[in-house]
Design a protein around this motif. Sequence first.
Motif, PDB file in Angstrom:
ATOM      1  N   ILE A  44     -45.658   6.238-151.589  1.00 50.21           N
ATOM      2  CA  ILE A  44     -46.515   7.342-152.002  1.00 50.21           C
ATOM      3  C   ILE A  44     -45.933   8.674-151.544  1.00 50.21           C
ATOM      4  O   ILE A  44     -45.503   8.811-150.395  1.00 50.21           O
ATOM      5  CB  ILE A  44     -47.931   7.154-151.434  1.00 50.21           C
ATOM      6  N   LYS A  45     -45.942   9.640-152.452  1.00 46.55           N
ATOM      7  CA  LYS A  45     -45.493  10.988-152.132  1.00 46.55           C
ATOM      8  C   LYS A  45     -46.580  11.686-151.332  1.00 46.55           C
ATOM      9  O   LYS A  45     -47.736  11.703-151.729  1.00 46.55           O
ATOM     10  CB  LYS A  45     -45.240  11.801-153.402  1.00 46.55           C
ATOM     11  N   MET A  46     -46.215  12.235-150.204  1.00 45.95           N
ATOM     12  CA  MET A  46     -47.150  13.005-149.385  1.00 45.95           C
ATOM     13  C   MET A  46     -46.717  14.467-149.438  1.00 45.95           C
ATOM     14  O   MET A  46     -45.699  14.830-148.860  1.00 45.95           O
ATOM     15  CB  MET A  46     -47.161  12.497-147.950  1.00 45.95           C
ATOM     16  N   MET A  47     -47.484  15.272-150.156  1.00 44.99           N
ATOM     17  CA  MET A  47     -47.141  16.684-150.320  1.00 44.99           C
ATOM     18  C   MET A  47     -47.272  17.451-149.006  1.00 44.99           C
ATOM     19  O   MET A  47     -46.405  18.169-148.606  1.00 44.99           O
ATOM     20  CB  MET A  47     -48.022  17.330-151.389  1.00 44.99           C
ATOM     21  N   ASN A  48     -48.405  17.282-148.338  1.00 46.15           N
ATOM     22  CA  ASN A  48     -48.655  18.001-147.099  1.00 46.15           C
ATOM     23  C   ASN A  48     -49.259  17.033-146.092  1.00 46.15           C
ATOM     24  O   ASN A  48     -50.421  16.678-146.180  1.00 46.15           O
ATOM     25  CB  ASN A  48     -49.607  19.180-147.355  1.00 46.15           C
ATOM     26  N   ARG A  49     -48.471  16.611-145.142  1.00 42.56           N
ATOM     27  CA  ARG A  49     -48.915  15.597-144.175  1.00 42.56           C
ATOM     28  C   ARG A  49     -50.053  16.092-143.282  1.00 42.56           C
ATOM     29  O   ARG A  49     -50.775  15.295-142.708  1.00 42.56           O
ATOM     30  CB  ARG A  49     -47.743  15.146-143.308  1.00 42.56           C
ATOM     31  N   ASN A  50     -50.232  17.389-143.164  1.00 45.03           N
ATOM     32  CA  ASN A  50     -51.279  17.923-142.300  1.00 45.03           C
ATOM     33  C   ASN A  50     -52.673  17.729-142.876  1.00 45.03           C
ATOM     34  O   ASN A  50     -53.659  17.833-142.172  1.00 45.03           O
ATOM     35  CB  ASN A  50     -51.047  19.409-142.039  1.00 45.03           C
ATOM     36  N   GLU A  51     -52.778  17.448-144.165  1.00 48.40           N
ATOM     37  CA  GLU A  51     -54.078  17.325-144.811  1.00 48.40           C
ATOM     38  C   GLU A  51     -54.575  15.882-144.880  1.00 48.40           C
ATOM     39  O   GLU A  51     -55.646  15.631-145.411  1.00 48.40           O
ATOM     40  CB  GLU A  51     -54.019  17.916-146.218  1.00 48.40           C
ATOM     41  N   GLY A  52     -53.824  14.935-144.404  1.00 51.34           N
ATOM     42  CA  GLY A  52     -54.250  13.540-144.429  1.00 51.34           C
ATOM     43  C   GLY A  52     -53.892  12.852-145.732  1.00 51.34           C
ATOM     44  O   GLY A  52     -53.062  13.317-146.504  1.00 51.34           O
ATOM     45  N   ILE A  53     -54.548  11.743-145.987  1.00 50.65           N
ATOM     46  CA  ILE A  53     -54.271  10.939-147.178  1.00 50.65           C
ATOM     47  C   ILE A  53     -55.034  11.517-148.366  1.00 50.65           C
ATOM     48  O   ILE A  53     -56.237  11.728-148.279  1.00 50.65           O
ATOM     49  CB  ILE A  53     -54.675   9.468-146.949  1.00 50.65           C
ATOM     50  N   PRO A  54     -54.332  11.768-149.477  1.00 51.48           N
ATOM     51  CA  PRO A  54     -55.009  12.329-150.659  1.00 51.48           C
ATOM     52  C   PRO A  54     -56.080  11.381-151.202  1.00 51.48           C
ATOM     53  O   PRO A  54     -55.918  10.154-151.161  1.00 51.48           O
ATOM     54  CB  PRO A  54     -53.875  12.479-151.685  1.00 51.48           C
ATOM     55  N   PRO A  55     -57.188  11.927-151.717  1.00 55.70           N
ATOM     56  CA  PRO A  55     -58.260  11.086-152.278  1.00 55.70           C
ATOM     57  C   PRO A  55     -57.777  10.159-153.397  1.00 55.70           C
ATOM     58  O   PRO A  55     -58.271   9.042-153.535  1.00 55.70           O
ATOM     59  CB  PRO A  55     -59.267  12.104-152.832  1.00 55.70           C
ATOM     60  N   THR A  56     -56.801  10.608-154.173  1.00 56.49           N
ATOM     61  CA  THR A  56     -56.284   9.762-155.256  1.00 56.49           C
ATOM     62  C   THR A  56     -55.628   8.505-154.693  1.00 56.49           C
ATOM     63  O   THR A  56     -55.747   7.423-155.268  1.00 56.49           O
ATOM     64  CB  THR A  56     -55.258  10.529-156.108  1.00 56.49           C
ATOM     65  N   THR A  57     -54.972   8.635-153.558  1.00 56.83           N
ATOM     66  CA  THR A  57     -54.334   7.489-152.908  1.00 56.83           C
ATOM     67  C   THR A  57     -55.390   6.525-152.378  1.00 56.83           C
ATOM     68  O   THR A  57     -55.278   5.310-152.553  1.00 56.83           O
ATOM     69  CB  THR A  57     -53.431   7.963-151.760  1.00 56.83           C
ATOM     70  N   LEU A  58     -56.414   7.049-151.746  1.00 52.68           N
ATOM     71  CA  LEU A  58     -57.494   6.200-151.240  1.00 52.68           C
ATOM     72  C   LEU A  58     -58.193   5.466-152.380  1.00 52.68           C
ATOM     73  O   LEU A  58     -58.525   4.289-152.260  1.00 52.68           O
ATOM     74  CB  LEU A  58     -58.504   7.045-150.457  1.00 52.68           C
ATOM     75  N   ARG A  59     -58.389   6.152-153.498  1.00 53.25           N
ATOM     76  CA  ARG A  59     -59.032   5.532-154.662  1.00 53.25           C
ATOM     77  C   ARG A  59     -58.171   4.382-155.180  1.00 53.25           C
ATOM     78  O   ARG A  59     -58.665   3.292-155.469  1.00 53.25           O
ATOM     79  CB  ARG A  59     -59.243   6.581-155.752  1.00 53.25           C
ATOM     80  N   GLU A  60     -56.877   4.618-155.286  1.00 49.68           N
ATOM     81  CA  GLU A  60     -55.985   3.577-155.779  1.00 49.68           C
ATOM     82  C   GLU A  60     -55.969   2.377-154.840  1.00 49.68           C
ATOM     83  O   GLU A  60     -55.986   1.224-155.284  1.00 49.68           O
ATOM     84  CB  GLU A  60     -54.576   4.134-155.941  1.00 49.68           C
ATOM     85  N   MET A  61     -55.959   2.636-153.532  1.00 54.07           N
ATOM     86  CA  MET A  61     -55.952   1.544-152.555  1.00 54.07           C
ATOM     87  C   MET A  61     -57.235   0.719-152.651  1.00 54.07           C
ATOM     88  O   MET A  61     -57.198  -0.505-152.520  1.00 54.07           O
ATOM     89  CB  MET A  61     -55.788   2.109-151.142  1.00 54.07           C
ATOM     90  N   SER A  62     -58.359   1.357-152.932  1.00 54.41           N
ATOM     91  CA  SER A  62     -59.617   0.619-153.023  1.00 54.41           C
ATOM     92  C   SER A  62     -59.624  -0.295-154.246  1.00 54.41           C
ATOM     93  O   SER A  62     -60.233  -1.356-154.231  1.00 54.41           O
ATOM     94  CB  SER A  62     -60.805   1.581-153.073  1.00 54.41           C
ATOM     95  N   PHE A  63     -58.928   0.105-155.328  1.00 56.98           N
ATOM     96  CA  PHE A  63     -58.829  -0.755-156.505  1.00 56.98           C
ATOM     97  C   PHE A  63     -57.993  -1.992-156.215  1.00 56.98           C
ATOM     98  O   PHE A  63     -58.278  -3.074-156.714  1.00 56.98           O
ATOM     99  CB  PHE A  63     -58.214  -0.010-157.695  1.00 56.98           C
ATOM    100  N   LEU A  64     -56.964  -1.822-155.419  1.00 56.39           N
ATOM    101  CA  LEU A  64     -56.083  -2.952-155.097  1.00 56.39           C
ATOM    102  C   LEU A  64     -56.776  -3.927-154.177  1.00 56.39           C
ATOM    103  O   LEU A  64     -56.598  -5.090-154.221  1.00 56.39           O
ATOM    104  CB  LEU A  64     -54.780  -2.447-154.464  1.00 56.39           C
TER     105      LEU A  64
END
Length: 64
Positions: A44-64
């Motif tokens: 996963i591309k992390m644009m800004n590590r200071n902001e935590g995990i992007p919501p889109t990433t969390l959403r995708e992980m919940s589907f898996l």
Amino acid sequence: MKSFRKNKMMHFEVLGDKIGEGSYGKVYKVRNKKTRKIYAMKEIKMMNRNEGIPPTTLREMSFL
């Protein structure tokens, strides 16, 4: 963080080139060196590590 990724990746071998790429990362075909099972692993591309995990990433992980 890089040492964590390196530690986890040492259990897998990448089989060939990436099998897919999207807006949020790249997908690779990998094999677990111990069990020999094949998986798809997404980097996963992390644009800004200071902001935590992007919501889109969390959403995708919940589907898996």
